[in-house]
Motif scaffolding. Structure first.
Motif, short mmCIF file in Angstrom:
data_model
loop_
_atom_site.label_atom_id
_atom_site.label_comp_id
_atom_site.label_asym_id
_atom_site.label_seq_id
_atom_site.Cartn_x
_atom_site.Cartn_y
_atom_site.Cartn_z
N ASP A 164 -53.19 71.17 -72.87
CA ASP A 164 -52.81 72.91 -72.06
C ASP A 164 -54.10 73.87 -72.24
O ASP A 164 -54.49 74.23 -72.71
CB ASP A 164 -51.97 73.18 -73.72
N GLU A 165 -55.21 72.90 -71.14
CA GLU A 165 -56.52 73.17 -71.38
C GLU A 165 -56.99 72.78 -70.03
O GLU A 165 -56.49 72.30 -69.86
CB GLU A 165 -57.81 72.51 -72.79
N GLY A 166 -57.66 74.03 -69.48
CA GLY A 166 -58.51 72.75 -68.22
C GLY A 166 -59.50 72.22 -67.96
O GLY A 166 -59.89 72.30 -68.62
N VAL A 167 -59.00 71.31 -66.79
CA VAL A 167 -60.18 69.92 -67.47
C VAL A 167 -60.39 69.85 -65.63
O VAL A 167 -59.98 69.45 -64.65
CB VAL A 167 -59.66 68.62 -67.70
N ILE A 168 -61.87 70.09 -65.65
CA ILE A 168 -62.46 69.74 -64.29
C ILE A 168 -63.34 68.21 -64.14
O ILE A 168 -64.43 68.75 -64.48
CB ILE A 168 -62.66 71.28 -63.18
N PHE A 213 -71.87 59.99 -69.28
CA PHE A 213 -73.06 59.26 -69.73
C PHE A 213 -72.74 57.69 -69.88
O PHE A 213 -71.02 57.41 -69.93
CB PHE A 213 -74.49 59.17 -70.89
N ARG A 214 -72.67 56.46 -68.70
CA ARG A 214 -72.36 55.57 -68.65
C ARG A 214 -74.08 54.71 -68.33
O ARG A 214 -74.60 54.58 -67.54
CB ARG A 214 -71.18 54.85 -68.18
N ASP A 215 -74.13 53.44 -70.03
CA ASP A 215 -75.03 52.93 -69.18
C ASP A 215 -76.24 53.70 -69.30
O ASP A 215 -77.65 53.36 -69.10
CB ASP A 215 -74.96 51.79 -68.22
N GLY A 216 -76.19 54.87 -69.99
CA GLY A 216 -77.84 55.50 -69.58
C GLY A 216 -77.86 56.61 -68.14
O GLY A 216 -78.47 56.95 -67.97
N VAL A 217 -76.70 56.07 -67.34
CA VAL A 217 -76.87 56.89 -66.45
C VAL A 217 -75.40 58.34 -65.92
O VAL A 217 -74.60 58.23 -66.64
CB VAL A 217 -76.40 55.71 -64.87
N CYS A 218 -75.64 58.81 -65.53
CA CYS A 218 -75.01 60.78 -65.45
C CYS A 218 -74.63 60.18 -64.67
O CYS A 218 -75.04 60.28 -63.05
CB CYS A 218 -75.98 61.91 -65.20
N LEU A 219 -73.51 59.84 -64.35
CA LEU A 219 -72.32 59.94 -63.81
C LEU A 219 -71.33 61.43 -62.79
O LEU A 219 -70.97 61.62 -61.36
CB LEU A 219 -70.75 58.97 -64.34
N GLY A 220 -71.70 62.19 -64.20
CA GLY A 220 -71.41 64.04 -63.46
C GLY A 220 -70.68 65.04 -64.73
O GLY A 220 -71.37 63.96 -66.22
N ARG A 221 -70.56 65.58 -64.57
CA ARG A 221 -70.65 66.41 -65.76
C ARG A 221 -67.60 66.80 -65.70
O ARG A 221 -67.21 66.69 -65.09
CB ARG A 221 -70.61 67.54 -66.47
N VAL A 222 -67.83 67.07 -67.28
CA VAL A 222 -67.09 67.57 -66.97
C VAL A 222 -66.40 69.24 -67.93
O VAL A 222 -67.02 69.03 -68.89
CB VAL A 222 -65.40 66.76 -68.02
#
Length: 558
Positions: free
Chosen positions: A234-238, A309-318
């Motif tokens: 019950d929260e907004g997620v982008i 992050f995955r394997d030290g690489v920033c994939l984006g954000r939430v």
């Protein structure tokens, strides 16, 4: 024993290699087959052309006609030294033919590469050629399989068939050139195979990199889990990429902000509130922000911004958006009720003390003093709150609440008073909403008066009822307020505002929450502009349905 299942990327690689090998093999086979047919046709055409040329030779026609006219069978010795043998051998040498055979009209060999076969009938039927037809075919004879042509030999100056000429080219000789012709084809096939395999390997590596080396079933499970999580909270997620493109979005965001089809679009094109977009844009991609508070469309929202992050690489954000408007409103209602309860408790205690005083005066027979004491209570109110003209406010809930706020204001050096138009003759039916709105307005006014330039500092409150509606007005001695900014969100961390009044009246959630409470009931909260710039801020509120009108008396109905 079951073999371990190959990874999807490996399966794709093997499939691509298999397809490339199959395509190259089929293409090569088609080329070789077409080349073989071409060579066969060329061999037949060559044999036919040589046979036709030889059959048209004048000497050949004359010699064959001579042997055909002789009813006896010529001997091999006579034929071996004859001119037909010389002609046939000369043609064989010049054309590279396997054999050149000349027969009479009975199929007796007059010329043949093998001298032992001279004077013998041919091994294949000469009937078609002796009937005047030219025949081209692949046949096997005494010299093996060959592409051969059989052409009739006519008598000189006549259309009478007197024999045949048969010319053949061996299969081995015909296909000698196929190996030389196949070398560039094989080289091209191997090059194509190498390019195909290399491309398949590069494509597989890219596929593994793009899918984070996840298997198809893992990707399917990931999508199902994402849908379950996004729909279940019950929260907004982008979910955003590093460039600000939306990867995932749940129903909370589409429902609260009216966003349609957000996935795949840029954040700036979704139509989200500008404060939220600026907050996200101005925060570095790798920085985490928790519980940042923004007022978005009159709603109090807590914003969490978390990089992935995955394997030290920033994939984006939430971006996680939590609506805390109802919680904040309830908290402020509870604060108002607590203040009112404290005031009522103090009032009850004061009433008890005064009742004991009146009872004591009556007990000792001092009735005149008791009457005078009661008159003083009726004139000055039940309690001596530090609120000017408190007697104008007779409704118990409002009297107690405003009295409690007067105590708090006096502690800060601000005088709280009731305005001359204050009049509430009926009872409150929903005191929680009233005290929440009125309490927020008084708190903001006290803060503005404390920081304002005018001394002494004061706040004036007017409360009036009109049927089931309640009208509130709160005026302070502060520096005034810029109407265009007061209902916007409070300054975020590290930000500053331009004016003192904006910092005082716009830094918290009281005004947005008060307006939200009022609008839910069909009312509103607004600020009255001061064109003369001679006073502080004036806030007004209209709250429908919070007053229980007193029943009309028979005289009033008449």
């Amino acid at each position: 024993m079951l073999l371990p299942r190959l990874r999807f990327a490996t399966e794709v690689l093997l499939l691509q290699i298999t397809v490339v090998v199959a395509i190259v093999t089929v293409s090569t086979a088609v080329f070789v087959t077409a080349g073989l047919h071409r060579l066969e046709d060329e061999a037949k055409a060559t044999a036919l052309a040589v046979a036709q040329s030889l059959a048209e030779d004048v000497d050949v026609r004359a010699q064959v006609a001579t042997f055909s006219a002789d009813p006896g069978t010529p001997s091999a010795d006579d034929l071996l030294g004859g001119s037909l043998m010389e002609i046939a051998r000369a043609v064989e040498r010049r054309t590279g033919a396997l054999f050149v055979v000349i027969t009479d009209d009975h199929g007796i060999r007059l010329a043949h590469p093998n001298s032992s076969e001279l004077g013998q009938p041919v091994s294949t039927s000469p009937a078609a050629a002796l009937a005047g037809h030219e025949v081209v075919s692949w046949e096997s004879g005494t010299l093996g399989e060959s592409a051969r042509a059989k052409v009739p030999v006519y008598a000189p100056g006549s259309d009478v068939v007197v024999g045949e000429v048969s010319v053949g080219y061996a299969r081995a000789h015909v296909f000698d050139s196929i190996l030389n012709d196949s070398v560039p084809v094989i080289a091209a096939a191997l090059l194509a195979l190498a390019l195909g395999v290399g491309s398949a390997i590069l494509l597989t590596r890219r596929l593994r990199r793009l899918t984070l080396d996840l298997q198809p079933e893992e990707l399917v499970a990931l999508v199902h889990d994402q849908e379950a999580v996004l729909s279940g909270v019950d929260e907004g997620v982008i979910g955003l990429t590093g460039e600000g493109r939306v990867m995932a979005c749940n129903d909370f965001v589409t429902r609260h902000f009216g966003v349609a089809h957000p996935v795949g679009r840029d954040l700036a094109t979704l139509g989200l509130p500008g404060e939220l977009v600026r907050f996200i844009r101005h925060t570095p991609v790798t920085v985490r922000r928790d519980a940042e508070t923004l007022v978005l469309e009159q709603r109090v929202m807590f914003i969490d911004l978390r990089p992935v992050f995955r394997d030290g690489v920033c994939l984006g954000r939430v971006v996680i958006i939590r609506d805390r408007t109802d919680v904040e409103a309830l908290s402020r209602r509870l604060d108002a009720v607590a203040a009112m309860t404290t005031a009522l408790r103090a009032q009850r205690h004061e009433f008890a003390n005064r009742l004991h005083t009146i009872s004591g005066l009556i007990t000792i027979g001092k009735n005149a003093e008791a009457q005078s004491y009661l008159a003083g209570i009726l004139e000055h109110g039940p309690l001596r709150y530090p609120v000017g003209h408190a007697e104008r406010l007779t409704e118990p809930y409002l009297q107690a609440f405003v009295g409690a706020k007067g105590v708090e204001a006096a502690e800060k050096g601000v005088s709280l008073r009731c305005g001359p138009e204050t009049l509430v003759t009926d009872t409150l039916g929903d005191p929680e909403d009233v005290t929440a709105v009125l309490g927020n307005l008084i708190d903001n006014a006290v803060a503005a008066a404390v920081s304002g330039p005018r001394r002494p500092a004061w706040v004036e409150v007017e409360v009036m009822d009109a049927g089931a509606e309640l009208h509130l007005a709160v005026l302070d001695s502060g520096a005034g307020v810029s109407v265009g900014h007061i209902f916007e969100r409070p300054p975020a961390r590290g930000e500053t505002t331009e004016t003192v009044d904006d910092r005082v009246h716009g830094r918290g959630f009281g005004l947005p929450l008060s307006r939200d409470i009022a609008r839910r009931r069909g009312g509103d909260v607004w600020c009255v502009p001061d064109e003369s710039n001679t006073r502080g801020a004036l806030f007004c509120a209209r709250l429908p349905g919070v007053v229980i009108p007193a029943p009309c008396t028979p005289e009033e109905t008449r």
